[in-house]
Design a protein around this motif. Sequence first.
Motif, PDB file in Angstrom:
ATOM      1  N   SER A 170       2.331 -38.860  -4.452  1.00  0.00           N
ATOM      2  CA  SER A 170       2.022 -39.612  -5.605  1.00  0.00           C
ATOM      3  C   SER A 170       3.311 -40.532  -5.985  1.00  0.00           C
ATOM      4  O   SER A 170       4.274 -40.078  -5.812  1.00  0.00           O
ATOM      5  CB  SER A 170       1.397 -38.976  -6.571  1.00  0.00           C
ATOM      6  OG  SER A 170       0.228 -38.334  -6.061  1.00  0.00           O
ATOM      7  N   GLU A 224      -4.350 -42.333   1.869  1.00  0.00           N
ATOM      8  CA  GLU A 224      -5.589 -41.182   2.403  1.00  0.00           C
ATOM      9  C   GLU A 224      -6.163 -41.880   3.685  1.00  0.00           C
ATOM     10  O   GLU A 224      -6.428 -41.271   4.859  1.00  0.00           O
ATOM     11  CB  GLU A 224      -6.343 -40.662   1.478  1.00  0.00           C
ATOM     12  CG  GLU A 224      -5.744 -39.899   0.484  1.00  0.00           C
ATOM     13  CD  GLU A 224      -6.762 -39.457  -0.758  1.00  0.00           C
ATOM     14  OE1 GLU A 224      -7.759 -39.832  -0.784  1.00  0.00           O
ATOM     15  OE2 GLU A 224      -6.515 -38.563  -1.502  1.00  0.00           O
ATOM     16  N   THR A 249      -0.315 -36.555   1.014  1.00  0.00           N
ATOM     17  CA  THR A 249      -0.086 -37.812   0.085  1.00  0.00           C
ATOM     18  C   THR A 249       1.138 -37.417  -0.709  1.00  0.00           C
ATOM     19  O   THR A 249       1.230 -36.440  -1.339  1.00  0.00           O
ATOM     20  CB  THR A 249      -1.130 -38.567  -0.548  1.00  0.00           C
ATOM     21  OG1 THR A 249      -1.698 -37.674  -1.288  1.00  0.00           O
ATOM     22  CG2 THR A 249      -2.373 -39.185   0.514  1.00  0.00           C
ATOM     23  N   TYR A 290       3.245 -45.186  -3.180  1.00  0.00           N
ATOM     24  CA  TYR A 290       2.761 -43.815  -2.581  1.00  0.00           C
ATOM     25  C   TYR A 290       2.915 -43.928  -1.077  1.00  0.00           C
ATOM     26  O   TYR A 290       3.132 -44.802  -0.405  1.00  0.00           O
ATOM     27  CB  TYR A 290       1.101 -44.294  -2.749  1.00  0.00           C
ATOM     28  CG  TYR A 290       0.530 -44.168  -3.990  1.00  0.00           C
ATOM     29  CD1 TYR A 290      -0.040 -42.985  -4.613  1.00  0.00           C
ATOM     30  CD2 TYR A 290       0.796 -45.306  -4.960  1.00  0.00           C
ATOM     31  CE1 TYR A 290      -0.232 -43.141  -5.992  1.00  0.00           C
ATOM     32  CE2 TYR A 290       0.335 -45.298  -6.235  1.00  0.00           C
ATOM     33  CZ  TYR A 290      -0.112 -44.251  -6.672  1.00  0.00           C
ATOM     34  OH  TYR A 290      -0.562 -43.968  -8.030  1.00  0.00           O
ATOM     35  N   GLU A 335      -3.226 -44.287  -3.800  1.00  0.00           N
ATOM     36  CA  GLU A 335      -3.444 -43.057  -3.013  1.00  0.00           C
ATOM     37  C   GLU A 335      -4.667 -43.228  -2.092  1.00  0.00           C
ATOM     38  O   GLU A 335      -4.695 -42.485  -0.896  1.00  0.00           O
ATOM     39  CB  GLU A 335      -3.779 -41.850  -4.215  1.00  0.00           C
ATOM     40  CG  GLU A 335      -3.676 -40.563  -3.272  1.00  0.00           C
ATOM     41  CD  GLU A 335      -3.572 -39.297  -4.257  1.00  0.00           C
ATOM     42  OE1 GLU A 335      -3.439 -38.148  -3.947  1.00  0.00           O
ATOM     43  OE2 GLU A 335      -3.772 -39.656  -5.650  1.00  0.00           O
TER      44      GLU A 335
END
Length: 559
Positions: free
Chosen positions: A191, A169, A189, A119, A165
């Motif tokens: 993925s 964040e 973000t 990520y 994730e």
Amino acid sequence: MKKHIKIIFTVIFVLSIFINSGFSASAAINVPEKIRIGLYFTDKASGINTAVCSFNVNAAKGLTINSLEDGKLVLLFEETTNNIVTIRKDSFFINTNGVLTEYTPGKEPAKQGEKIGPYHVRIGGDYKDAKAARAQADALKKKGIDAYVAYADCWQVWTGFFTDEATAEKYMAETLKPALGNGDTTVSTVSQSSKSIVVQNSKGEAAMVYCSSKGVLQIQPRTENDPYSLTINNTNSYRGDLEVRRLQDSDMTVTNVLPLEQYLYGVVPAEIQASSHPEALKAQAVAARTYTLSSLNRHETLGFDLCSTTHCQVYKGLSTEDARSNKAVDDTAGKKVLYKGSLAEVFYFSSSGGRTEDSKNVWGGDVPYLKSVEDKYESGDSWKYNWEVTMTSQQVKDRMLQLGYDTGDILNIVITQYSEAGRAIEMVVRGTKGEAVFTKAKCRSAFSLDSQLFTITTDAGVSVKGAGKTSPKVQLSGSKVMTANGVKTIGAGSGSGLMVIGADNKLKPITAVPTTYTFTGKGWGHGVGMSQEGAKGMAEAGFTYDEILKHYFTGVDVE
């Protein structure tokens, strides 16, 4: 000795041999400019798993990493020295003192270290080219942000390798935005992607992430390299380029792309000793070239033509090349084995044990140029020319269960049919619950034997004298005998109390049901086509490479 065998059981493949052998008119033979050879991959159909999650690569005078898109190259990264570059999956790893160990979330290995994941956080929008993206990444690094470029069919700037994730964040809110200040830079973000590949420089830093949906990651030696080659993991060197894909069920797949003749440089000495007679080397070169051209796209679903294992032809690249075998390839450049003007489907193996086999007795299909021929020039002292394998009845029972046969306790193993060349083409394994019948190549593969040319003896074999002569040793299990209580069939559990009258007219106890089975055989390989040991012997006897090939492949031409 470097001996390798090709084992082909696929019915479709055998049918293609049969169909192609029937062509009578000349057909155009496709000789591609370059061929693709799978080095690291997973192929469930053939049971091969050489795939890797990462590898190191370098070239003496540097390399370039590109995106191959519609035949055109987009330069992604360049290393101008012989420094090592690491190519890895964008996945879950634990970094322990610079050593990466892949893991599955929830099943972390015992090793301690920094967890990294697939990520990321994207900073800003798209950039017009690599130069602009790298300039922005460098500017961010001065602010303390570990930024790098990413290529997702457009140029972007990313940061971080997070395991989920939520962590991405949190970093974005608590660390990244304050570091960027109050500007209008957008952040988001990124993925996890099953296609992403990470390129790391020699310092272990992320140089870039590649996640193109329309291109293929290609690694090339810079043109200054002579020979034009790359080295993987400091051990194996290969001419040509590398292609890297992430495919479903094949982990990270690495393919070597190079001209056909250069590929053969790495095949011939891997399949037959480079010290062999020059004419034998030439015969091997022509056979390997013909096999290659008739097997193109064998692994098409994985993005390459042939693999580097015995499933196709053993290929070890530049690392195994020898001037003598290279010369054999050069001296026969372009030569192929043809049957009635069409490309023949040729096969070769280590040794036959005195006579090769008809393809119909191994894989099925009556192929006119794959017939049994005398093989009298083999030395007879090569590796595995004579071999022996012994198995206990319990091992045989376990093997039957592995193959899906619940035969119960093993009573005997009998070869019920032989080919004219003397190979087993039908074998029956009998047990207390039933029997398993194996035919053709499965007579060999059932017990992973070195060839189909074998006999079976047991510790329960006895010689029976009748009508003036003594028979070879036979197994009594399953036989009918006359006892004091009448005719009975000898079966499991009969051994301990069984007595027979020997040549000295004395009663002796014998074992009726075998406890061990010994397979004694000759030759190594499937036995169809050219014997490499025989080719060496023929060459030493004065035969030329084309005469050798015409001996083993009935009615062919070498052109």
